[in-house]
Design an enzyme around this catalytic site. Structure first.
Site, mmCIF file in Angstrom:
data_model
loop_
_atom_site.group_PDB
_atom_site.id
_atom_site.type_symbol
_atom_site.label_atom_id
_atom_site.label_comp_id
_atom_site.label_asym_id
_atom_site.label_seq_id
_atom_site.Cartn_x
_atom_site.Cartn_y
_atom_site.Cartn_z
ATOM 1 N N ASN A 1 0.836 -1.197 0.000
ATOM 2 C CA ASN A 1 0.000 0.000 0.000
ATOM 3 C C ASN A 1 0.866 1.241 0.000
ATOM 4 O O ASN A 1 2.027 1.220 0.413
ATOM 5 C CB ASN A 1 -0.929 0.004 1.226
ATOM 6 C CG ASN A 1 -0.241 0.525 2.471
ATOM 7 O OD1 ASN A 1 -0.277 1.724 2.754
ATOM 8 N ND2 ASN A 1 0.421 -0.347 3.204
ATOM 9 N N ASN B 1 4.278 5.051 15.472
ATOM 10 C CA ASN B 1 4.473 4.552 14.110
ATOM 11 C C ASN B 1 5.838 4.991 13.598
ATOM 12 O O ASN B 1 5.989 6.071 13.057
ATOM 13 C CB ASN B 1 3.336 5.058 13.211
ATOM 14 C CG ASN B 1 3.459 4.549 11.781
ATOM 15 O OD1 ASN B 1 4.523 4.072 11.381
ATOM 16 N ND2 ASN B 1 2.382 4.646 11.022
ATOM 17 N N PHE B 2 6.813 4.121 13.806
ATOM 18 C CA PHE B 2 8.152 4.364 13.279
ATOM 19 C C PHE B 2 8.427 3.426 12.109
ATOM 20 O O PHE B 2 9.565 3.044 11.852
ATOM 21 C CB PHE B 2 9.211 4.116 14.371
ATOM 22 C CG PHE B 2 9.163 5.087 15.514
ATOM 23 C CD1 PHE B 2 8.564 6.335 15.360
ATOM 24 C CD2 PHE B 2 9.731 4.765 16.739
ATOM 25 C CE1 PHE B 2 8.525 7.241 16.426
ATOM 26 C CE2 PHE B 2 9.696 5.658 17.795
ATOM 27 C CZ PHE B 2 9.082 6.893 17.652
ATOM 28 N N CYS C 1 6.152 3.227 8.952
ATOM 29 C CA CYS C 1 5.588 3.506 7.630
ATOM 30 C C CYS C 1 6.693 3.904 6.640
ATOM 31 O O CYS C 1 7.380 4.896 6.846
ATOM 32 C CB CYS C 1 4.554 4.617 7.751
ATOM 33 S SG CYS C 1 3.764 4.960 6.179
ATOM 34 N N CYS D 1 3.449 -42.119 -3.305
ATOM 35 C CA CYS D 1 4.073 -41.487 -4.479
ATOM 36 C C CYS D 1 3.160 -41.568 -5.703
ATOM 37 O O CYS D 1 2.615 -42.631 -6.004
ATOM 38 C CB CYS D 1 5.408 -42.167 -4.777
ATOM 39 S SG CYS D 1 6.229 -41.507 -6.240
ATOM 40 N N CYS E 1 5.237 -38.192 -10.050
ATOM 41 C CA CYS E 1 5.372 -36.978 -10.858
ATOM 42 C C CYS E 1 6.840 -36.696 -11.159
ATOM 43 O O CYS E 1 7.170 -36.055 -12.154
ATOM 44 C CB CYS E 1 4.732 -35.780 -10.160
ATOM 45 S SG CYS E 1 5.614 -35.225 -8.685
ATOM 46 N N CYS F 1 10.625 -34.481 -7.446
ATOM 47 C CA CYS F 1 11.763 -34.670 -6.543
ATOM 48 C C CYS F 1 13.010 -34.965 -7.364
ATOM 49 O O CYS F 1 14.095 -34.442 -7.088
ATOM 50 C CB CYS F 1 11.482 -35.795 -5.552
ATOM 51 S SG CYS F 1 11.054 -37.372 -6.311
ATOM 52 N N CYS G 1 22.376 -38.827 -0.627
ATOM 53 C CA CYS G 1 21.445 -37.898 0.046
ATOM 54 C C CYS G 1 22.104 -37.206 1.237
ATOM 55 O O CYS G 1 22.660 -37.861 2.110
ATOM 56 C CB CYS G 1 20.194 -38.655 0.509
ATOM 57 S SG CYS G 1 19.004 -37.592 1.360
ATOM 58 N N CYS H 1 13.583 -32.189 -1.800
ATOM 59 C CA CYS H 1 12.564 -33.096 -2.361
ATOM 60 C C CYS H 1 11.287 -33.064 -1.539
ATOM 61 O O CYS H 1 10.184 -33.122 -2.076
ATOM 62 C CB CYS H 1 13.113 -34.513 -2.475
ATOM 63 S SG CYS H 1 13.733 -35.205 -0.926
#
Lengths: 467, 436
Positions: free
Chosen positions: B77, B136-137, B139, B347, B350, B353, B382, B388
């Protein structure tokens, strides 16, 4: 109160016996023949594309007969690059737009999708492919440029999926293509065979225009092999020839009355007529329709009969559910439309009265894998329309064996590169042996044949007369 | 049932869920609705000194980045402090506090860095009966260009100075809201404490450009063709905020200083994590701006249910409990060995991994076994890096398993070893010799 059934109000012929047009209201016709799978909205496409896992060596791609890099095109859609996605698709399958609509994805890419294994809900690859290809075709772009002219002229016979794919690839590679087609319109079964609700809004012709827009393809319609087109002359006049001539014939029931009784016809013709109809309310259909057969054509004929307003539609197949060539999805579609599918019954007699079909007597056959043995039992189905869909056959009258083309299983024999036994002639699509009779495999045949021709022509002076 | 009541630097609230100083706390109308929805407290949107009203842009003041299905994962913002007249805000604060005495009403303040200006605003704010003030220190846009907000928060000496002025001029608890746009969050926190702050709240937003409009070649969103940096917040900033909260919670100089945790809190679990790392209350903005005030119902029920299950009767039971396990890298046990294990039943093949490990890590996953598509971890390669686990789309399919028995095929060393950290590691030239 009499009303025009097509202009609102109640349809006047809804329950008329015999063949009748105008069984439905205009709204019903429009609904019944609207897009079976409406396209994804842009937001839906983004959401669906995000579901893709971008797998290692994706199983979907392996399952695609044309080897489309599916994971990549979906990633391109997700990244807001639908045109790039379309190019990925078209580079592997120039008829990717039609394949997105008619591929049995549930037995190809979507069956292989890991999300099918994971949750029974594969990524909607077909609809995503349609999203991308629609974007490119809607933008009126042709993503490919022709290579510099090779000076070669190649004849492509038959402008169905195989011929169109072959012609496009050849044109892209820089060859001059003459595309011969027997019918008035190009597209083959895309134009004359596929159920109307799968390819609405004249898509088949738009796709033909898209394919031809690459340039370098000269079209000659009304040219039929063996009639006003001679294979020997093509071999003489062109550097190479591709045959993508499909299956011109249909199997017959071989029952008395098949040719003479009104209301008995072949499903392929019925579908072609429906696809070419400009006003569905003028297309007659029976009140009680019996479709004989167990393949996609049987389903398409049955569902479209129902959607034209037939009251009762029954598919009768001589073998069991498991043997049906129609996919599970297609069978479900038919059943959801209220089509009854009956098994293990072979047509025995066509009954008629005053020259019109009134019923079919079927003979019960014993379930089993081998020869179909009669059980001695029979039953009768009332019918005022009988559609035969028991297979299409290759017809080579006037050019086949006479030219030395080897035939296997009733169709043209080819090798892995789609070469026939005759040097200089390649073939693909439904007319060749060992295929799956799918649009997508025909496209792959055409593409592979074009690549093979290109390799052959690059290494020889003139292939057609090389012997 | 768990007791969610909080006493934060003397400020009481029925639950730890406060709305942060931001657009949702701009006026009585919103705050009334927030309290009706169940929020435990609010920090009223920052008041400035009396005078001509603040002017905001009339173009887009918010930007966002979206995840799948347009889920807001980051937000920014460029709105300034309140643009409503001071007296209207003060009147409304007074009324709201009177109507909702059990809720925390804290007022955020930002005036020029002069003692007189602070003195001047403290009195009327105190008169509203509010529970405390938040300086407010933080913004980072607009106001900082005028020497306020993060321009103060980035200079520890200024923080200390202003806090001291405030403590000398009011009896109200003083919370200092810190900016994350600094190098080390401990310095401003220490300064706040030195100045006498009763608490700190963090993080404020992070300076950001959300997107670039490639057609206009301007940051997006733009105001009449130009963009400026905004303040970034939302779920994406939570990890940054958690670290900063924990840094302050465990710093010997600020330990025990109440912290109001802020940064991407969207669900009860986010809140519980902030509390576990030392927050006494949490403040929420983006989630409310995305989904509305009703989300607090989920937060309250989720936190209550979890505390009941975990056996925590009050927030104090687990406040800061994770802080003690937050340490420097050099104190991590280098003899701890974990390796990935792929549950073949879960599993879905896909292969993500494999792609991740093969292309970018340790080549420790096989993609085929006996010619079949199967993904299996190679223990000899590993290193337990967790990549993975993170890229696997199936929850709990790949897990890291702590190895205690046998020999590590990667190093040839038995798994079972006494703990050893870098400070004592033989490869460390600066290793401290263990006391004999």
């Amino acid at each position: 109160m009499e009303q025009d059934g097509t202009k609102g109000g109640e349809a006047q012929n809804r329950y008329a016996n015999g063949l009748a047009a105008g069984r439905l209201t205009g709204v019903e016709y429009a609904d019944n023949f609207a897009d079976l799978h409406p396209p994804l909205s842009t937001h839906e496409a983004f959401v669906e594309a995000e579901r893709c896992y971008f797998c290692h060596e994706p199983p979907c791609q392996k399952a695609c007969p044309t080897g489309i890099d599916i994971a990549m095109f979906i990633r391109q859609i997700a990244a807001g690059n639908s045109l790039g996605a379309a190019e990925t698709i078209f580079s592997a399958n120039v008829l990717g737009g039609m394949c997105a609509r008619v591929c049995p994805t549930e037995t190809l890419c979507e069956e292989a999708c890991v999300r099918e294994a994971a949750e029974g809900k594969p990524v909607k690859i077909g609809l995503l492919q349609r999203h991308a290809t629609d974007a490119m075709m809607g933008a009126g772009k042709q993503p490919f440029e022709r290579a510099p002219s090779t000076g070669r002229r190649i004849a492509v016979v038959g402008a169905g999926p195989a011929g169109l794919a072959c012609a496009h690839k050849l044109a892209e590679l820089g060859h001059e293509v003459i595309l011969f087609e027997a019918k008035d319109r190009l597209g083959g079964l895309n134009e004359y065979g596929i159920a109307a609700y799968k390819t609405v809004d004249g898509f088949a012709q738009k796709e033909v225009e898209f394919v031809l827009s690459i340039g370098g393809i000269k079209v000659e319609t009304g040219r039929k092999l063996g009639t006003n087109l001679e294979l020997s002359e093509l071999r003489r006049d062109y550097d190479a020839v591709f045959l993508g001539i499909g299956l011109a014939g249909v199997n017959k029931l071989r029952l008395a009355g098949e040719e003479s009784l009104k209301g008995v016809s072949d499903a392929v013709e019925f579908i072609a007529e429906l696809r070419q109809a400009t006003d569905l309310s003028r297309l007659p259909v029976g009140r009680k329709v019996v479709v004989i057969g167990g393949g996609m054509t049987a389903i398409d004929a049955a569902v479209q009969s129902k959607r034209l307003g037939a009251d009762e539609v029954t598919i009768v197949y001589r073998r069991g559910e498991a043997e049906m060539k129609a996919s599970g999805y297609e069978r479900e579609l038919a059943r959801n439309d209220g089509v009854l599918i009956r098994h293990f019954a072979a047509p025995k007699t066509l009954e008629g009265e005053a020259g019109r079909v009134t019923g079919v007597v079927f003979e019960r056959v014993a379930p089993g894998n081998g020869a179909l043995a009669s059980t001695g039992e029979s039953f009768r189905l009332e019918a005022d329309m009988v559609l035969s869909a028991i297979g299409q056959i290759f017809i080579s009258d006037g050019f086949g064996n006479a030219q030395g083309l080897d035939i296997a299983g009733g169709r043209i024999a080819i090798d892995e590169e789609r070469r026939t036994s005759v040097p200089g002639i390649w073939a693909g699509g439904d007319c060749v042996a060992g295929g799956q009779d799918l649009t997508v495999t025909a496209v792959e045949d055409g593409k592979q044949a074009a690549l093979s021709m290109h390799r052959a022509l690059a290494g020889s002076e003139r292939v057609a007369n090389s012997e | 049932m768990a007791d969610l009541r909080t006493n934060f630097a003397g400020i009481l609230s029925p639950n730890p869920f406060w709305l942060a100083s931001a657009p949702p706390t701009d006026k009585a109308y919103n705050i009334k609705r927030a309290f009706e929805a169940g929020w435990g407290g609010v920090v009223w949107k920052t008041l400035g000194e009396d005078g001509p009203p603040v002017v905001n842009v009339s173009g887009p003041r918010y930007g966002a980045i979206h995840g799948p299905d347009r889920r807001v994962i980051g937000f920014n913002n460029i709105e300034l402090i309140t643009d409503r007249p001071l007296d209207v805000n003060l009147r409304e604060i007074k009324q709201v506090k009177r109507d909702w005495p059990d809720r925390a009403v804290v007022v955020s303040l930002m005036v020029p860095c002069e003692e007189a200006a602070w003195k001047k605003i403290l009195k009327p704010v105190e008169e509203t009966g509010c529970d405390g003030i938040e300086l407010n220190f933080g913004c980072p846009h607009g106001m900082s260009e005028r020497g306020m907000g993060s321009a103060v928060g980035q200079v520890p000496e200024y923080i200390e100075m202003v806090v001291r002025w405030c403590k000398q001029n009011t009896r109200m608890p003083v919370i200092v809201k810190l900016t994350p746009n600094i190098t080390d969050i401990r310095y401003p926190a220490r300064a706040a404490k030195r100045g006498g702050a009763d608490a700190v709240s963090l993080i404020n937003t992070i300076t950001s450009i959300m997107q670039v409009d490639l057609d206009r070649m301007t940051p997006a969103p733009h105001v009449d063709g130009k963009g400026t940096h905004g303040g970034f917040c939302g779920p994406a900033v939570k990890p940054i905020a958690l670290n900063m909260v924990a840094q302050i919670a465990r710093d010997p100089e600020t330990r025990g200083l109440p912290i109001s945790g802020i940064g991407g809190i969207t669900t009860w679990r986010d809140a519980a994590e902030f509390i576990a790392l030392g927050s006494g209350t949490v403040q929420v903005c983006t989630a409310a701006m995305t989904y509305g005030f009703r989300i607090v119902t989920e937060m309250i029920s989720g936190l209550t249910d979890w505390m009941d299950q975990a056996g925590h009767a009050t927030l104090a039971d687990f406040e800061g409990r994770a802080t003690r396990n937050f340490t420097e890298w050099e104190h991590l046990n280098l003899n701890y060995v974990a390796k990935a294990v792929i549950d073949q039943d879960l599993c879905i093949k896909c292969g993500r991994c494999f792609s991740a490990c093969e292309d970018t890590s340790h080549q420790a996953i096989a993609a085929t076994v006996n010619g079949e598509r199967k993904f299996v971890v190679k223990d000899e390669e590993c290193v337990g890096c967790n990549l993975c686990v993170l890229v696997c789309p199936v929850e709990n399919c790949i897990t890291l398993e702590h190895r205690t028995q046998g020999i590590d095929p990667r190093t040839g060393v038995p798994y079972a070893q006494p703990p050893l950290d870098w400070t004592k590691h033989p490869n460390n030239p600066m290793a401290k010799q263990a006391a004999e």
